[in-house]
Design a protein around this motif. Sequence first.
Motif, PDB file in Angstrom:
ATOM      1  N   UNK A   1      25.184  56.993  31.592  1.00 14.18           N
ATOM      2  CA  UNK A   1      26.508  56.360  32.409  1.00 14.18           C
ATOM      3  C   UNK A   1      27.487  57.380  32.360  1.00 14.18           C
ATOM      4  N   UNK A   2      28.091  57.533  33.226  1.00 14.80           N
ATOM      5  CA  UNK A   2      28.998  58.473  33.860  1.00 14.80           C
ATOM      6  C   UNK A   2      30.641  58.030  33.889  1.00 14.80           C
ATOM      7  N   UNK A   3      31.571  58.461  33.475  1.00 12.24           N
ATOM      8  CA  UNK A   3      32.913  57.957  33.485  1.00 12.24           C
ATOM      9  C   UNK A   3      33.832  59.116  33.792  1.00 12.24           C
ATOM     10  N   UNK A   4      35.041  58.910  34.013  1.00  8.04           N
ATOM     11  CA  UNK A   4      36.212  59.662  34.246  1.00  8.04           C
ATOM     12  C   UNK A   4      36.799  59.924  33.009  1.00  8.04           C
ATOM     13  N   UNK A   5      36.580  59.293  31.954  1.00  7.97           N
ATOM     14  CA  UNK A   5      37.364  59.620  30.568  1.00  7.97           C
ATOM     15  C   UNK A   5      37.064  58.755  29.631  1.00  7.97           C
ATOM     16  N   UNK A   6      37.194  59.211  28.313  1.00  3.47           N
ATOM     17  CA  UNK A   6      36.707  58.425  27.252  1.00  3.47           C
ATOM     18  C   UNK A   6      37.676  58.471  26.286  1.00  3.47           C
ATOM     19  N   UNK A   7      37.895  57.502  25.334  1.00  2.00           N
ATOM     20  CA  UNK A   7      38.738  57.223  24.131  1.00  2.00           C
ATOM     21  C   UNK A   7      37.984  56.778  23.077  1.00  2.00           C
TER      22      UNK A   7
ATOM     23  N   UNK B   1      38.159  55.823  37.293  1.00  2.00           N
ATOM     24  CA  UNK B   1      39.511  55.978  38.219  1.00  2.00           C
ATOM     25  C   UNK B   1      40.616  55.669  37.105  1.00  2.00           C
ATOM     26  N   UNK B   2      41.484  54.877  37.340  1.00  2.00           N
ATOM     27  CA  UNK B   2      42.743  54.516  36.562  1.00  2.00           C
ATOM     28  C   UNK B   2      42.502  53.541  35.458  1.00  2.00           C
ATOM     29  N   UNK B   3      41.490  52.833  35.546  1.00  2.00           N
ATOM     30  CA  UNK B   3      41.535  51.635  34.548  1.00  2.00           C
ATOM     31  C   UNK B   3      40.216  51.599  33.431  1.00  2.00           C
ATOM     32  N   UNK B   4      40.578  51.167  32.549  1.00  9.61           N
ATOM     33  CA  UNK B   4      39.605  51.096  31.413  1.00  9.61           C
ATOM     34  C   UNK B   4      38.978  49.824  31.062  1.00  9.61           C
ATOM     35  N   UNK B   5      37.579  50.263  30.343  1.00  7.70           N
ATOM     36  CA  UNK B   5      36.754  49.153  29.815  1.00  7.70           C
ATOM     37  C   UNK B   5      36.526  49.438  28.712  1.00  7.70           C
TER      38      UNK B   5
ATOM     39  N   UNK C   1      32.530  45.583  28.873  1.00  4.29           N
ATOM     40  CA  UNK C   1      33.423  44.946  29.636  1.00  4.29           C
ATOM     41  C   UNK C   1      33.828  46.044  30.478  1.00  4.29           C
ATOM     42  N   UNK C   2      33.740  45.597  31.912  1.00  5.44           N
ATOM     43  CA  UNK C   2      34.090  46.542  33.001  1.00  5.44           C
ATOM     44  C   UNK C   2      35.453  47.400  33.162  1.00  5.44           C
ATOM     45  N   UNK C   3      35.316  48.361  33.718  1.00  8.27           N
ATOM     46  CA  UNK C   3      36.599  49.327  33.692  1.00  8.27           C
ATOM     47  C   UNK C   3      37.662  48.616  34.921  1.00  8.27           C
ATOM     48  N   UNK C   4      38.086  47.324  34.340  1.00  7.15           N
ATOM     49  CA  UNK C   4      39.374  46.601  35.395  1.00  7.15           C
ATOM     50  C   UNK C   4      40.381  46.311  34.755  1.00  7.15           C
TER      51      UNK C   4
ATOM     52  N   UNK D   1      43.856  47.683  32.305  1.00  6.18           N
ATOM     53  CA  UNK D   1      44.820  48.631  31.883  1.00  6.18           C
ATOM     54  C   UNK D   1      44.706  49.788  32.954  1.00  6.18           C
ATOM     55  N   UNK D   2      45.960  49.995  33.419  1.00  7.48           N
ATOM     56  CA  UNK D   2      46.015  51.055  34.197  1.00  7.48           C
ATOM     57  C   UNK D   2      46.322  52.271  33.567  1.00  7.48           C
ATOM     58  N   UNK D   3      45.580  53.365  33.665  1.00  6.30           N
ATOM     59  CA  UNK D   3      45.842  54.381  32.948  1.00  6.30           C
ATOM     60  C   UNK D   3      47.585  55.191  33.173  1.00  6.30           C
ATOM     61  N   UNK D   4      48.134  55.551  32.086  1.00  5.57           N
ATOM     62  CA  UNK D   4      49.041  56.127  31.990  1.00  5.57           C
ATOM     63  C   UNK D   4      49.219  57.716  32.224  1.00  5.57           C
ATOM     64  N   UNK D   5      50.029  58.067  32.811  1.00  4.43           N
ATOM     65  CA  UNK D   5      50.024  59.739  32.960  1.00  4.43           C
ATOM     66  C   UNK D   5      51.241  60.096  32.434  1.00  4.43           C
ATOM     67  N   UNK D   6      51.373  61.379  31.571  1.00  2.00           N
ATOM     68  CA  UNK D   6      52.766  61.721  31.351  1.00  2.00           C
ATOM     69  C   UNK D   6      53.093  62.738  32.279  1.00  2.00           C
ATOM     70  N   UNK D   7      54.362  62.851  32.645  1.00  2.00           N
ATOM     71  CA  UNK D   7      54.692  63.888  33.742  1.00  2.00           C
ATOM     72  C   UNK D   7      54.192  65.218  33.251  1.00  2.00           C
ATOM     73  N   UNK D   8      53.660  65.851  34.054  1.00  2.00           N
ATOM     74  CA  UNK D   8      53.540  67.366  34.078  1.00  2.00           C
ATOM     75  C   UNK D   8      52.014  67.457  33.447  1.00  2.00           C
ATOM     76  N   UNK D   9      51.261  66.653  33.173  1.00  2.00           N
ATOM     77  CA  UNK D   9      50.126  66.489  32.716  1.00  2.00           C
ATOM     78  C   UNK D   9      49.278  65.651  33.333  1.00  2.00           C
TER      79      UNK D   9
END
Length: 278
Positions: free
Chosen positions: A19-25, A37-41, A52-55, A57-65
């Motif tokens: 399985x392939x994802x844009x990010x992991x935590x 994309x922007x959402x977590x599962x 749980x599908x990635x639908x 929580x909208x991912x947060x971004x810190x300014x500059x990162x």
Amino acid sequence: DTLKYKILSIENGITMNEKEYDGLATLDGKYIQVRQGENWGIFDLSENKEIIPCQYFHGEKQSGYSVHFCPDFMIKPNEELILVLNDGLWGYINKSNNLVIDCIYEKARPFSDGMAAVYQHFYWRFINSDGEFVGGKYEEVLDFKEGMAGVKEFDKWGYINKYGIQIIPSRFSEAKSFAEGLAPVAFKNKWGYINEMNETVIPFRYKWAYPFNDGIASVNDYGGNGHIDKNGKWIDYEEYKQDNNTYHNYEAERWDALTDGMEGDYPGSGVDYDLLGF
């Protein structure tokens, strides 16, 4: 090209599933949070499937990162209900992705010890897995751990049990959750440790103090940082770690976010960018 992360299932050296994802935590236990994309599962590592599908929580971004953060863990190990965000309000689903507790809360935390803290109409309250309120209304709260939760009323902290009964009076200026039978609390700006009977076990003499983990706790005695045992005796952490083959996590509520090629620590109370170390 956008960096991707893969979860592989390997048996006898053969890749059975990928399985392939844009990010992991990462999360202790059987679950890992995943992002598309922007959402977590949530991905169940033991079952090797996305439960749980990635639908949510909208991912947060810190300014500059370019790092995306999930606002909080959706689920903790051994809990049945999962925290979700829908149209700006919080609620809970089960592992079959069915809504169990309506998304009606302005703020909420994942279930812990079978209870969840929710915020509505200017106060924090606790609910059980049926969505029923337990206890009163509070200015601030800590998650339930070891059957108790810290609550703040009239600018002072105390503790309640799962029946909502206050078992330790609100008299402390600051407090942290119970761990291994003791809780770090501050009285007149000095930290010490109490037990479940509200007895002072380690005197109030520290500048700050963290909960116990594997029999030791991190403290500062105004002269410097160090570690103590449950008798309040200073110990050599490196020696202790080798003798006990253990690792002491200073903050129990942390996770590592690995997204867009960057990594950082995130306390459960919210993103603390001073800890990220970028």
